[in-house]
Design an enzyme around this catalytic site. Structure first.
Site, PDB file in Angstrom:
ATOM      1  N   ARG A  96      13.059 -19.068  17.542  1.00  7.00           N
ATOM      2  CA  ARG A  96      12.839 -18.211  16.371  1.00  7.00           C
ATOM      3  C   ARG A  96      11.880 -18.860  15.387  1.00  7.00           C
ATOM      4  NH1 ARG A  96      13.133 -19.116  11.578  1.00  7.00           N
ATOM      5  NH2 ARG A  96      15.226 -19.990  11.683  1.00  7.00           N
ATOM      6  N   HIS A 142       6.631 -34.245  -1.228  1.00  6.26           N
ATOM      7  CA  HIS A 142       6.875 -33.016  -1.990  1.00  6.26           C
ATOM      8  C   HIS A 142       7.295 -31.903  -1.037  1.00  6.26           C
ATOM      9  CE1 HIS A 142       5.361 -34.640  -5.781  1.00  6.26           C
ATOM     10  NE2 HIS A 142       4.430 -35.230  -5.057  1.00  6.26           N
ATOM     11  N   GLU A 369      12.564 -24.226   4.300  1.00  7.89           N
ATOM     12  CA  GLU A 369      12.155 -23.026   3.562  1.00  7.89           C
ATOM     13  C   GLU A 369      13.108 -22.728   2.402  1.00  7.89           C
ATOM     14  OE1 GLU A 369      10.837 -19.796   6.045  1.00  7.89           O
ATOM     15  OE2 GLU A 369      10.202 -21.199   7.595  1.00  7.89           O
ATOM     16  N   THR A 371      16.090 -25.328   0.199  1.00  5.60           N
ATOM     17  CA  THR A 371      17.419 -25.905   0.362  1.00  5.60           C
ATOM     18  C   THR A 371      18.468 -25.025  -0.314  1.00  5.60           C
ATOM     19  OG1 THR A 371      17.297 -27.181  -1.691  1.00  5.60           O
ATOM     20  CG2 THR A 371      16.417 -28.236   0.318  1.00  5.60           C
TER      21      THR A 371
END
Length: 391
Positions: A96, A142, A369, A371
């Site tokens: 996926r 980052h 994508e 937390t």
């Protein structure tokens, strides 16, 4: 009255159109034939062999850039795309992820922010799976705060020169094109980077304990020179990459329920067959309590995904609502997998069953994508009107 279906206790199937079911069944059949019999071996070996062939097959199904229109894309509805994500992740999160990064990140960025020339050049071959794409946003220092990115693009005459590094990039080392976000004097911009450009490299990340049947890479940009028309003309600032992430997070809302369903199904079958103390495990009250709680959270999550999909199809889905779905469904999916592991006992850690593989994969899905904490703060800001991200 129809018989009770243990695999669809709420009758959610009734909400689907014939076309929805056809999409779901096609993807389910493909995954059962091309992924499920082999994925435990791929996972154990830590590789995804034949990824280019798999991408072309997914392209022939219309699963790449599935919800986009034109340029060879299927133009499917949001619910149909979600159902495809659910079926793919029921096989494995890595598959996926391949589809999500290709369609919801790289292709979506080109489709929404690219020039007509960029779209015509890249999207048809990406929709067919002939070209694999990746999306370079996260950096070594980052992740949750992309505004701190250090990758820079400097003008040199009419060209752009990119320098920097991106980390945890799905598809990176097999991609033919990368959508890379970089800081410029004009703010954050997106760039279309052919991966054969001098100075670009994508070493694969090894020794992962999650998403092992997936290609994960670092992107290294060392004086990568691009022409002026490599920039995405319609993307200015962080709104560009964040809108791509919202589209990808929507797929996770569905996909995580696929992993949960696979573990629930495994636990239900196992407890019906496994005997202890003279009767099947399914005959004990504590077992039934666990199965009931798992089923409730699984199908609540599918209903939530379906509701968000209908809102997306109607053009009414907000990013905060996607955060609601991603936060709930990834947490509940992981808990379902953990409970399934207890029902299988020692067999729960065996690769003969999908439970531990899905559980470890979901440890990544839980945090990539966005937390848990980031989505809590997105919802917290929406609920209170107070931004708490920086203090």
């Amino acid at each position: 009255m129809t018989a009770f279906d243990a695999h669809d206790p709420l009758g959610i199937d009734d909400l689907l159109s014939d076309e929805d079911r056809a999409v779901r069944d096609t993807v389910r059949s493909w995954a059962a034939d091309r992924v499920t019999p082999y994925v435990a071996d791929w996972y154990e070996r830590g590789e995804l062999p034949g990824i280019r062939d798999l991408a072309r097959e997914l392209g022939s199904l219309g699963a790449l850039g599935m919800s986009l229109t034109g340029y060879g894309c299927a133009g499917a509805g949001a619910v149909q795309y979600g159902l495809a994500c659910l079926e793919l992740e029921a096989a494995d999160s890595g598959i996926r992820s391949l589809v999500s990064v290709q369609g919801s990140l790289a292709m979506y960025a080109l489709h929404r922010f690219g020039s007509e020339e960029q779209k015509q050049h890249w999207l048809p071959s990406m929709a067919s799976g002939e070209v694999i794409g990746c999306f370079g946003l996260t950096e070594p220092d980052h992740g949750s705060d992309p505004s701190g990115m250090r990758t820079r693009a400097e003008r040199d005459g009419s060209d752009w020169v990119l320098n920097g590094r991106k980390m945890w990039i799905t598809n990176g080392s097999v991609a033919g094109v990368a959508v890379v976000w970089a800081r410029t004097d004009e703010g954050i911009r997106g760039f279309v980077v052919p991966t054969d450009t001098p100075g670009f490299s994508a070493p694969e990340i090894k020794h992962k304990l999650s998403l092992r049947a997936s290609v994960t890479s670092e992107l290294v940009l060392d004086d990568v020179r691009l022409p002026a028309d490599a920039v995405l003309p319609e993307a200015h600032g962080l709104r560009g990459p964040l809108s791509c992430l919202s589209h990808a997070r929507y797929g996770i809302v569905w996909g995580s329920m696929g992993a949960a369903r696979a573990c629930f199904d495994a636990a239900l079958a196992y407890t019906r067959e496994r005997e202890q103390f003279g009767k099947p495990l399914a005959g004990f009250q504590l077992t039934q309590a666990k199965l009931a709680d798992m089923a409730v959270e699984l199908h609540k999550g599918v209903l939530l995904a379906h509701h968000l999909g209908r809102r997306m199809d109607a053009g009414r889905l907000r990013p905060e609502q996607i955060s609601f779905g991603k936060l709930n469904n990834t947490r509940e999916a992981l808990e379902i997998c953990r409970v399934a592991r207890t029902l299988l006992g020692a067999n729960g850690i065996s690769m003969e069953y999908p439970v531990m593989r899905h559980s470890t994969n979901l440890e990544s899905v839980l945090t990539y994508e966005g937390t848990v904490e980031m989505h809590q703060l997105v919802l917290g800001k929406a609920l209170t009107g107070v931004d708490a991200f920086r203090g």
